[in-house]
Design an enzyme around this catalytic site. Structure first.
Site, PDB file in Angstrom:
ATOM      1  N   SER A  70      22.647 -14.319   6.765  1.00 47.35           N
ATOM      2  CA  SER A  70      21.755 -14.634   7.880  1.00 47.35           C
ATOM      3  C   SER A  70      21.449 -16.115   8.016  1.00 47.35           C
ATOM      4  CB  SER A  70      20.439 -13.857   7.722  1.00 47.35           C
ATOM      5  OG  SER A  70      19.780 -14.237   6.536  1.00 47.35           O
ATOM      6  N   LYS A  83      10.677 -12.121   8.502  1.00 45.03           N
ATOM      7  CA  LYS A  83      11.091 -13.515   8.667  1.00 45.03           C
ATOM      8  C   LYS A  83      10.172 -14.255   9.632  1.00 45.03           C
ATOM      9  CE  LYS A  83      15.981 -12.626   7.663  1.00 45.03           C
ATOM     10  NZ  LYS A  83      17.351 -12.600   8.200  1.00 45.03           N
ATOM     11  N   GLY A 104       0.778  -1.236   0.000  1.00 44.58           N
ATOM     12  CA  GLY A 104       0.000   0.000   0.000  1.00 44.58           C
ATOM     13  C   GLY A 104       0.801   1.271   0.000  1.00 44.58           C
ATOM     14  N   LYS A 105       1.990   1.280  -0.617  1.00 45.74           N
ATOM     15  CA  LYS A 105       2.815   2.491  -0.608  1.00 45.74           C
ATOM     16  C   LYS A 105       2.192   3.601  -1.443  1.00 45.74           C
ATOM     17  CE  LYS A 105       6.398   0.235  -2.135  1.00 45.74           C
ATOM     18  NZ  LYS A 105       5.831  -1.127  -2.135  1.00 45.74           N
TER      19      LYS A 105
END
Length: 808
Positions: free
Chosen positions: A688, A731, A367-368
């Site tokens: 990561s 994540k 929704g930017k």
């Protein structure tokens, strides 16, 4: 017979012949030719790079398309091709230099083009020190200089060139080539005249006749000009101009000039812009409408008067109204709403505040762009959007200079003109996808636009006057920050939009997506189709894997279309969607990660990691196995350089601490290790997954499986530390979507998790925090090893020291 660059003609017995129409090439002259015949194109293409010698012969009849020997004059010129240019019409444009006269002895080939044996022809020179010959040369030179002086079409530089030619033969050829009054037939006669004295005499007669013609023309022009007085000439021209303007409908030109002057005075321009506009208007008033620059200047003035130099929104800021609009249009996003309301509050207290540069960063579909529209709506300002995705040309931002044909201002000024106000909400969409190539760097052009301290004096290349952009509220959107140049990123205030939870997606669906799609598909919500929360949860879990809601909206649209078709076929009963009938409309579920995680992690050597992607979080399986061999460590799965280094670090740590986990310290001497990250076609990178690599290796070497429904993330060091990573919320949400019940996170990420993950969002999902690899392994691995018998894992009763690579 020397050619350019001291090249020699290697063979005069097979010289290619180029027929030309209505053109005669003289020695020592350079002539441009257009080649279009098929045979001539073949001739040019067959020439060697270092031997571009041809014979140029004029045609007797230019209408003959396929000339043979009888159609050509027998004397021509040996030429060297200096340059070949290919035209869009597939024709060739060549520059040839005449070298020497040649005569045709015999045609040796006609296909695919003429080839002939030629002989060089030498000039017949007069006896030495002949006074008559010297007088003839001087006469020809003098007459040609007079022709140049009298002719309006010949350059005065030819006089200097002729004075510097000492060779009489070259002098005659040069004058013959540059005299426009000589016909092609006469030029051919001069070319065939080998006797230099006869050639000069013939040329002398032509020049004498041309001098008489030019003198007569000058005399007639002088007499006509003397007859027309200055007043008569001016009267005649003015009457003619009035008649032309009347025919073109431009009689009211002066009226239009006055209208433009009034618009300039009323536009509220800056003093610099006003002076420039009036200067251009004065030029326009003295210019004929038929002039080439007339419409260029008129268009420039139209742009200047159309810009909103002093028009701003007069509406006052209403904080309560803005909060209501933001809450109505968007569910959740509390932090973003608070930041926007903070800005509006300051704007209410200080209307002169310069507009900030906001950058909304987040996965697709969160929704930017619609949030930027809501900001404009809450401010009662005009909304302008410019997509930067794929833009390569810097002129798209700053405009083209007026010297270019069809020049226009850049998209920034064009957007301001469309908004008709100086303080719109201007959205620069996809700022992370700007291109850069030989045409320029648009991101560098944005540096001035997106700097509140500089954009008050923004100067577009087309306008070339300053325009104040400080009142514009610029909002940029991006999926990632990595591709945005640091100087540009430094000018923006970054606001991160993170992915939605399942409950948030269900609320967004009920509030926005379902009403929108049912209306677009002509299906009444509640009367003809009804969505249950359970059905939406089933669609989210089994048919979409995303951080935003775009795919969810597509699936809802598919369900609405299915019901629309049922209604069109006569089935008017209401469709109530439940998890049981969703598959009848959407087909087989696409994602079944929950059962996949349980099944795959039952075997030793498989662990579940968590990854961040531009589209949100995702789960990542890592597999490892050991086999007899020695000292080979294989990494597969389309892993990037950073992930490969994490695998190397994980193996080094396991080898250094093998004894702590009852692993033979020399296992790497006699066993090969293979680490694989499935979905091998998808590129994967980043540090990561370090803890996941270590856990996978220890699980494979000890045959202790990873605990069910457990996932982890974290970077490792060789000393055994677990370092923090980014994208914690994405994540964890990905883990919850996949059915994970426990997540191991770095201890230093605990503040991020507490801030971004509420207890309601986590539900039954447990978060555990680790500081070392030992803590990770203690929490991640089962206590007892297992064996694989008949394809199924079984517990061992007594298995103290497992051997690496034993049968799984």
């Amino acid at each position: 017979m020397a050619a350019p660059n001291n090249k020699k003609v290697s063979d005069l017995s097979q010289l290619p012949i180029l027929p030309v129409r209505e053109t005669v090439l003289f020695p020592n002259a350079i002539l441009p030719l257009t080649v279009g015949r098929e045979s001539s194109l073949k001739l040019i293409s067959d020439l060697k790079e270092d031997e571009k010698f041809i014979g140029v012969l004029a045609q007797r009849d230019p209408r003959v398309d396929n000339p043979q020997l009888v159609d050509l004059f027998q004397i021509g010129t040996l030429a060297f091709i200096h340059k070949i240019i290919k035209l869009p019409s597939q024709n060739l444009f060549i520059f040839v230099e005449g070298l020497q006269r040649i005569g045709i002895e015999e045609i040796v080939g006609t296909e695919p083009y003429l080839r002939a044996r030629v002989k060089p022809l030498q000039d017949v020179l007069p006896a030495q020190d002949t006074p008559g010959f010297d007088a003839l040369v001087r006469s020809v030179t003098s007459l040609f200089q007079q022709v140049v002086q009298l002719s309006p079409s010949l350059s005065d530089d030819l006089q200097t060139v002729v004075m510097n030619i000492e060779d009489p033969a070259r002098l005659a050829d040069f004058i013959a080539a540059n005299l426009p009054s000589i016909s092609n037939t006469e030029k051919q006669e001069l070319l065939e005249s080998l006797d230099l004295s006869a050639r000069l005499e013939r040329l002398n007669r032509h020049l004498a006749r041309e001098v008489e013609v030019q003198q007569l023309r000058s005399k007639i022009q002088s007499e006509v000009q003397d007859q027309v007085t200055a007043s008569q000439r001016e009267f005649y021209l003015r009457e003619q101009m009035k008649a032309i303007q009347k025919e073109l409908g431009e009689a009211d030109e002066q009226h239009e000039i006055e209208e433009l002057r009034q618009k300039i005075e009323a536009a509220g321009m800056t003093e610099e812009a006003r002076k420039e506009a009036l200067r251009e208007l004065n030029r326009l008033s003295r210019m004929s409408p038929a002039a080439a620059d007339y419409h260029v200047t008129r268009t420039y003035l139209d742009w200047l008067v159309a810009l909103p130099w002093n028009k701003v929104s007069e509406l006052k800021v209403d904080i309560h109204k803005a909060r209501t609009i933001l809450d109505t249009d968007h569910y959740d996003l509390d932090k973003i709403k608070e930041r926007i309301l903070d800005y509006l509050a300051v704007l209410q207290l200080k209307p002169q505040l310069k507009g900030p540069i906001l950058c909304l960063v987040g996965p697709p579909g969160v929704g930017k762009t619609s949030l930027a529209k809501s900001i404009a709506k809450s401010l009662d300002r005009k909304f302008v959007r410019m997509s930067l995705g794929g833009i390569h040309d810097e002129a798209e931002i700053r405009g083209h200079r007026r010297t270019y044909i069809g020049a226009l201002p850049g998209q920034i000024i064009q957007g301001i003109r469309r908004a008709e106000t100086r303080d719109p909400v201007f959205v620069l969409d996809e700022v992370d996808k700007i291109g850069r190539d030989f045409r320029g760097d648009p991101s560098s052009a944005l540096l001035e636009v997106l700097d509140p301290e500089q954009n008050a004096t923004f100067r577009d290349n087309y306008l070339d006057v300053q325009f104040n952009l400080s009142k514009v509220l610029f909002i940029c959107t991006a999926n990632v920050l990595d591709t945005i140049p640091p100087p540009l990123l430094d000018r923006m205030e970054v606001i991160e939009l993170q992915g939605y939870t399942e409950e948030e997606k269900i609320e967004i669906a009920f509030r926005h997506l379902i009403p929108k799609q049912t209306e677009e598909h002509g299906v009444r919500n509640g009367d003809q189709i009804e969505f249950t929360r359970e059905a939406l949860a089933y669609v989210i879990q089994h048919y979409t894997r995303e951080a935003g809601v775009r795919n969810l909206e597509r699936e809802i649209a598919t369900l609405c279309r299915k019901q629309a078709r049922r209604i069109a076929e006569g089935q008017n009963e209401k469709l109530q969607l439940t998890p049981e009938n969703i598959q009848d409309f959407l087909g087989v579920p696409r994602f079944r990660l929950e059962t996949e995680i349980v099944e795959r992690t039952r075997r030793p050597g498989v662990a579940v990691g968590l990854a961040w992607t531009p589209t949100g979080g995702d789960v990542l399986f890592v597999e490892a196995t050991a086999m007899k061999g020695g000292k080979h460590f294989t990494m597969t799965g389309h892993v990037g350089q950073v992930m490969q280094e994490s695998m190397q670090a994980a193996l080094a740590w396991v080898r250094a601490h093998a004894a702590d986990y009852d692993i033979d310290p020399d296992f790497f001497q006699s066993y090969d290790i293979h680490v694989h990250v499935p979905a091998g076609a998808i590129p994967k990178d980043g540090p990561s997954a370090g803890v996941t690599m270590v856990t996978t290796l220890v699980s494979a070497l000890t045959r202790r499986p990873v605990r069910e429904r457990l996932a982890m993330t974290g970077e490792i060091t060789l000393s055994g530390q677990v370092l923090p990573v980014g994208g914690i919320k994405e994540k964890v949400l990905a883990a919850k979507r996949a059915g994970v019940q426990e997540v191991l996170l770095p201890k230093e990420n605990e503040p991020n998790a507490r801030e971004d993950l509420s207890p309601e969002l986590l539900g039954d999902l447990k978060l555990r925090y680790v500081k070392t690899i030992q803590e990770t392994l203690d929490l991640a691995l089962e206590k007892e090893p297992v064996l694989i018998q008949d394809g199924q894992p079984t517990r061992e009763v007594a298995f103290a020291h497992p051997t690496p690579g034993a049968p799984n």
